[in-house]
Design a protein around this motif. Structure first.
Motif, PDB file in Angstrom:
ATOM      1  N   GLY A 109       0.638   5.403   1.286  1.00  0.00           N
ATOM      2  CA  GLY A 109      -0.195   6.368   1.988  1.00  0.00           C
ATOM      3  C   GLY A 109       0.545   7.612   2.419  1.00  0.00           C
ATOM      4  O   GLY A 109       1.771   7.682   2.365  1.00  0.00           O
ATOM      5  N   ARG A 124      -8.465  11.499  -1.663  1.00  0.00           N
ATOM      6  CA  ARG A 124      -8.362  10.054  -1.428  1.00  0.00           C
ATOM      7  C   ARG A 124      -9.009   9.765  -0.079  1.00  0.00           C
ATOM      8  O   ARG A 124      -9.270  10.716   0.675  1.00  0.00           O
ATOM      9  CB  ARG A 124      -6.902   9.604  -1.478  1.00  0.00           C
ATOM     10  CG  ARG A 124      -5.995  10.304  -0.487  1.00  0.00           C
ATOM     11  CD  ARG A 124      -4.510  10.142  -0.748  1.00  0.00           C
ATOM     12  NE  ARG A 124      -4.032  10.564  -2.025  1.00  0.00           N
ATOM     13  CZ  ARG A 124      -3.700  11.807  -2.372  1.00  0.00           C
ATOM     14  NH1 ARG A 124      -3.823  12.785  -1.492  1.00  0.00           N
ATOM     15  NH2 ARG A 124      -3.264  12.094  -3.563  1.00  0.00           N
ATOM     16  N   PRO A 125      -9.276   8.524   0.267  1.00  0.00           N
ATOM     17  CA  PRO A 125      -9.870   8.239   1.581  1.00  0.00           C
ATOM     18  C   PRO A 125      -9.024   8.826   2.711  1.00  0.00           C
ATOM     19  O   PRO A 125      -7.790   8.746   2.680  1.00  0.00           O
ATOM     20  CB  PRO A 125      -9.887   6.719   1.650  1.00  0.00           C
ATOM     21  CG  PRO A 125      -9.947   6.287   0.214  1.00  0.00           C
ATOM     22  CD  PRO A 125      -9.127   7.302  -0.538  1.00  0.00           C
ATOM     23  N   GLU A 126      -9.703   9.436   3.685  1.00  0.00           N
ATOM     24  CA  GLU A 126      -9.034  10.080   4.818  1.00  0.00           C
ATOM     25  C   GLU A 126      -9.482   9.438   6.125  1.00  0.00           C
ATOM     26  O   GLU A 126     -10.657   9.119   6.291  1.00  0.00           O
ATOM     27  CB  GLU A 126      -9.369  11.573   4.846  1.00  0.00           C
ATOM     28  CG  GLU A 126      -8.864  12.329   3.639  1.00  0.00           C
ATOM     29  CD  GLU A 126      -9.174  13.817   3.692  1.00  0.00           C
ATOM     30  OE1 GLU A 126      -9.676  14.299   4.718  1.00  0.00           O
ATOM     31  OE2 GLU A 126      -8.895  14.498   2.688  1.00  0.00           O
ATOM     32  N   TYR A 127      -8.530   9.277   7.030  1.00  0.00           N
ATOM     33  CA  TYR A 127      -8.796   8.717   8.350  1.00  0.00           C
ATOM     34  C   TYR A 127      -8.349   9.731   9.392  1.00  0.00           C
ATOM     35  O   TYR A 127      -7.250  10.289   9.276  1.00  0.00           O
ATOM     36  CB  TYR A 127      -8.025   7.398   8.540  1.00  0.00           C
ATOM     37  CG  TYR A 127      -8.398   6.360   7.513  1.00  0.00           C
ATOM     38  CD1 TYR A 127      -9.427   5.451   7.748  1.00  0.00           C
ATOM     39  CD2 TYR A 127      -7.736   6.303   6.295  1.00  0.00           C
ATOM     40  CE1 TYR A 127      -9.775   4.508   6.800  1.00  0.00           C
ATOM     41  CE2 TYR A 127      -8.089   5.367   5.322  1.00  0.00           C
ATOM     42  CZ  TYR A 127      -9.104   4.473   5.586  1.00  0.00           C
ATOM     43  OH  TYR A 127      -9.455   3.544   4.645  1.00  0.00           O
ATOM     44  N   ARG A 173       0.853  -1.178   0.000  1.00  0.00           N
ATOM     45  CA  ARG A 173       0.000   0.000   0.000  1.00  0.00           C
ATOM     46  C   ARG A 173       0.898   1.240   0.000  1.00  0.00           C
ATOM     47  O   ARG A 173       2.088   1.156   0.304  1.00  0.00           O
ATOM     48  CB  ARG A 173      -0.963   0.003   1.179  1.00  0.00           C
ATOM     49  CG  ARG A 173      -0.316   0.043   2.535  1.00  0.00           C
ATOM     50  CD  ARG A 173      -1.344  -0.143   3.664  1.00  0.00           C
ATOM     51  NE  ARG A 173      -0.704  -0.051   4.947  1.00  0.00           N
ATOM     52  CZ  ARG A 173      -0.007  -1.015   5.528  1.00  0.00           C
ATOM     53  NH1 ARG A 173       0.138  -2.179   4.925  1.00  0.00           N
ATOM     54  NH2 ARG A 173       0.550  -0.833   6.701  1.00  0.00           N
ATOM     55  N   CYS A 210      -5.615  12.636   9.679  1.00  0.00           N
ATOM     56  CA  CYS A 210      -6.109  13.861   9.047  1.00  0.00           C
ATOM     57  C   CYS A 210      -6.632  14.879  10.052  1.00  0.00           C
ATOM     58  O   CYS A 210      -6.882  16.028   9.681  1.00  0.00           O
ATOM     59  CB  CYS A 210      -7.155  13.519   7.996  1.00  0.00           C
ATOM     60  SG  CYS A 210      -6.402  12.688   6.569  1.00  0.00           S
ATOM     61  N   THR A 253      -2.841   6.208  -1.808  1.00  0.00           N
ATOM     62  CA  THR A 253      -4.248   5.856  -1.993  1.00  0.00           C
ATOM     63  C   THR A 253      -5.089   6.170  -0.760  1.00  0.00           C
ATOM     64  O   THR A 253      -6.298   5.943  -0.773  1.00  0.00           O
ATOM     65  CB  THR A 253      -4.408   4.363  -2.340  1.00  0.00           C
ATOM     66  OG1 THR A 253      -3.842   3.574  -1.284  1.00  0.00           O
ATOM     67  CG2 THR A 253      -3.712   4.033  -3.656  1.00  0.00           C
ATOM     68  N   TYR A 254      -4.467   6.673   0.296  1.00  0.00           N
ATOM     69  CA  TYR A 254      -5.192   7.044   1.514  1.00  0.00           C
ATOM     70  C   TYR A 254      -4.342   8.032   2.306  1.00  0.00           C
ATOM     71  O   TYR A 254      -3.143   8.201   2.039  1.00  0.00           O
ATOM     72  CB  TYR A 254      -5.513   5.818   2.380  1.00  0.00           C
ATOM     73  CG  TYR A 254      -4.281   5.094   2.879  1.00  0.00           C
ATOM     74  CD1 TYR A 254      -3.700   5.432   4.090  1.00  0.00           C
ATOM     75  CD2 TYR A 254      -3.701   4.086   2.123  1.00  0.00           C
ATOM     76  CE1 TYR A 254      -2.557   4.785   4.538  1.00  0.00           C
ATOM     77  CE2 TYR A 254      -2.557   3.431   2.566  1.00  0.00           C
ATOM     78  CZ  TYR A 254      -1.997   3.779   3.768  1.00  0.00           C
ATOM     79  OH  TYR A 254      -0.857   3.142   4.210  1.00  0.00           O
ATOM     80  N   GLU A 255      -4.982   8.692   3.297  1.00  0.00           N
ATOM     81  CA  GLU A 255      -4.286   9.620   4.187  1.00  0.00           C
ATOM     82  C   GLU A 255      -4.655   9.298   5.636  1.00  0.00           C
ATOM     83  O   GLU A 255      -5.829   9.038   5.930  1.00  0.00           O
ATOM     84  CB  GLU A 255      -4.669  11.071   3.866  1.00  0.00           C
ATOM     85  CG  GLU A 255      -4.260  11.483   2.465  1.00  0.00           C
ATOM     86  CD  GLU A 255      -4.556  12.941   2.185  1.00  0.00           C
ATOM     87  OE1 GLU A 255      -4.292  13.786   3.069  1.00  0.00           O
ATOM     88  OE2 GLU A 255      -5.050  13.234   1.083  1.00  0.00           O
ATOM     89  N   ARG A 306      -5.582   3.716  10.370  1.00  0.00           N
ATOM     90  CA  ARG A 306      -6.558   2.868   9.691  1.00  0.00           C
ATOM     91  C   ARG A 306      -6.251   1.416  10.014  1.00  0.00           C
ATOM     92  O   ARG A 306      -5.151   1.095  10.464  1.00  0.00           O
ATOM     93  CB  ARG A 306      -6.513   3.067   8.172  1.00  0.00           C
ATOM     94  CG  ARG A 306      -5.219   2.580   7.542  1.00  0.00           C
ATOM     95  CD  ARG A 306      -5.106   2.919   6.082  1.00  0.00           C
ATOM     96  NE  ARG A 306      -5.641   1.937   5.172  1.00  0.00           N
ATOM     97  CZ  ARG A 306      -5.036   0.797   4.833  1.00  0.00           C
ATOM     98  NH1 ARG A 306      -3.885   0.479   5.340  1.00  0.00           N
ATOM     99  NH2 ARG A 306      -5.584  -0.015   3.978  1.00  0.00           N
TER     100      ARG A 306
END
Length: 133
Positions: free
Chosen positions: A28, A124-127, A26, A112, A107-109, A131
């Motif tokens: 990130g 992109r998808p944020e957490y 992955r 945040c 592909t993700y952060e 995660r």
């Protein structure tokens, strides 16, 4: 024969080098306060590989940056060379440490809740924090 691409990189002075084979598990971005302070930037970006896919050369110093996190840096130039976790068989290589640019896109952060307000949202998808792996 199925040949996988090899990616090289290392610290700023070249004393620490890595070679990663194949695709990362992955990719990130992280906005946690530790990454921000370690990199001196608003965020960090890592390509995470299976530990068996990465070969390391050169001496590093290790800093226990969290309960499970171990950041390794070059004792000569201070560059962050890689990050490992005590509870995972993976290694995180900073995107800025690769010899080439444009290899991998996050592909993700993560984390945040510390993201700078001037950075774009919803790319992109944020957490808010970590995660699930």
């Amino acid at each position: 024969m199925n040949q996988q691409k090899t990616y090289g990189g290392g610290c700023a002075c070249g004393a620490v080098r890595f070679r990663a084979i194949g695709s990362p598990m992955r990719v990130g971005m992280c906005h946690c306060m530790t990454c921000r302070q370690v990199h001196g930037s608003a965020f960090s970006s890592y390509a995470i590989f299976d530990r068996s896919a990465v070969t390391l050369t050169g001496d590093t110093r290790e800093w226990r940056s969290s309960e499970q996190g171990r950041r390794h840096f070059c004792p000569l130039c201070g560059s962050v060379a890689f990050m490992m976790y005590a509870d995972r068989d993976e290694i995180a290589l900073p995107l800025g440490a690769f010899d080439e640019t444009g290899l991998f896109e996050p592909t993700y952060e993560l984390w945040c809740k510390h993201k700078e307000p001037w950075l774009p949202r919803g790319v992109r998808p944020e957490y808010d924090e970590e995660r699930a792996h």
